[in-house]
Scaffold this active site. Structure first.
Site, short mmCIF file in Angstrom:
data_model
loop_
_atom_site.label_atom_id
_atom_site.label_comp_id
_atom_site.label_asym_id
_atom_site.label_seq_id
_atom_site.Cartn_x
_atom_site.Cartn_y
_atom_site.Cartn_z
N GLY A 80 -0.31 -5.26 0.73
CA GLY A 80 -1.60 -5.00 0.03
C GLY A 80 -1.58 -5.89 -1.74
O GLY A 80 -2.62 -6.42 -2.24
N GLU B 166 -2.04 -9.25 -1.13
CA GLU B 166 -3.78 -9.49 -0.77
C GLU B 166 -4.81 -9.89 -1.69
O GLU B 166 -5.10 -10.58 -2.36
CB GLU B 166 -3.52 -8.55 0.33
CG GLU B 166 -3.92 -8.90 1.71
CD GLU B 166 -3.55 -7.63 3.31
OE1 GLU B 166 -4.59 -8.15 3.45
OE2 GLU B 166 -3.76 -6.33 2.49
N GLU C 101 3.71 -6.31 7.12
CA GLU C 101 2.79 -5.49 7.84
C GLU C 101 3.18 -4.88 8.97
O GLU C 101 3.04 -3.50 9.22
CB GLU C 101 1.39 -5.25 7.66
CG GLU C 101 0.51 -5.24 6.66
CD GLU C 101 0.59 -6.51 5.81
OE1 GLU C 101 0.06 -6.22 4.32
OE2 GLU C 101 1.70 -7.52 5.82
N ALA D 80 0.87 -0.81 0.11
CA ALA D 80 -0.57 0.05 0.15
C ALA D 80 0.72 1.17 0.10
O ALA D 80 2.00 0.98 0.20
CB ALA D 80 -0.94 0.33 1.44
#
Length: 258
Positions: free
Chosen positions: A110, A113, A133, A65
């Protein structure tokens, strides 16, 4: 139409490129909004039979991200951000047309993901996967804790999320995170080869396979009951009649998605 992604439709395959190579294709709110629109197009455009999500450049699929967006967020704003991500990625996961992640480099945070929200993954030999993260005082927030555990098992998933380590494409293959590892130049050709094979199958049956397989991971659904109902529904389709007749007549089936 788009600023942070690129799309092209070739042979009924919709290629979606995350296009921020200077930022290693990091996800920000604009990317997520545009990705949602692109997936809407996959759902609605009858010319699209399947989709591939990949990144531009040679370094990254999506390297996470855009962390600069996190610095000013409150807990409530963080929850809103995560909810938006959940909606977009669930929309990919539930797509009735096959969506493949072609992982051409870093798939971190992300990005990992996003890849896991696709129906399956093909990795280039230089791909790297991880959920780092915890290095930021965070956890995966777009469904990663759930999908990673499902795909590779609780022990490996907890190790990967707790250490924040990256794994290679070969490790990802061994752990069951990806289906194939190929040379970088073979990544999109391999995705195309698989999707062209899937295009020869009955579209309604493919959509039902996706629906039923997803139900196996949904604790609010009885996957066996859904399978029974979807299996029965196939008998009301022209495609089943065509498939059965083609099998008996020893010829290729010509499915029309009805």
């Amino acid at each position: 139409m788009y600023h942070t992604i690129k799309t092209e439709l070739t042979d009924n395959i919709f290629f979606i490129y995350i296009n921020r190579p200077d930022k290693l294709n990091a996800l920000n709110q604009e990317v997520m909004a545009e990705l949602a629109l692109a997936i809407d197009e996959v759902y609605s455009n009858p010319q699209i039979r399947s989709a591939v999500i990949t990144g531009t450049g040679e370094k990254a699929f999506v390297a996470g991200a855009d962390i600069s967006e996190f610095l000013t967020l409150s807990a409530e704003q963080g929850a809103d951000l995560a909810k938006k991500g959940h909606v977009v990625f669930k929309h990919i996961e539930d797509c009735p047309k096959p969506v493949i992640a072609a992982v051409n480099g870093f798939a971190l945070g992300g990005g990992c993901e996003l890849a896991m929200a696709c129906h399956f993954r093909i990795a280039a030999t230089n791909a790297k996967f991880g959920q780092p993260e915890v290095n930021l005082g965070l956890i995966p927030g777009y469904g990663g804790t759930q999908r990673l555990t499902t795909l590779i098992g609780k022990g490996k998933a907890m190790e990967l999320m707790m250490t924040g380590d990256m794994i290679s494409a070969d490790d990802a293959l061994q752990w069951g995170l990806v289906n194939y590892v190929v040379a970088p130049g073979e990544l999109l050709p391999k995705a195309t080869e698989l999707l062209k094979k899937i295009h020869t199958k009955a579209p309604l049956a493919i959509a039902r396979v996706i629906k039923c397989a997803n139900a196996a991971l949904d604790h609010n659904m009885d996957g066996f009951e859904l399978e029974l109902n979807e299996f029965a529904a196939c008998f009301a389709t022209k495609d089943l009649q065509e498939g059965a007749q083609a099998f008996i007549q020893k010829r290729p089936a010509k499915f029309i998605g009805e």
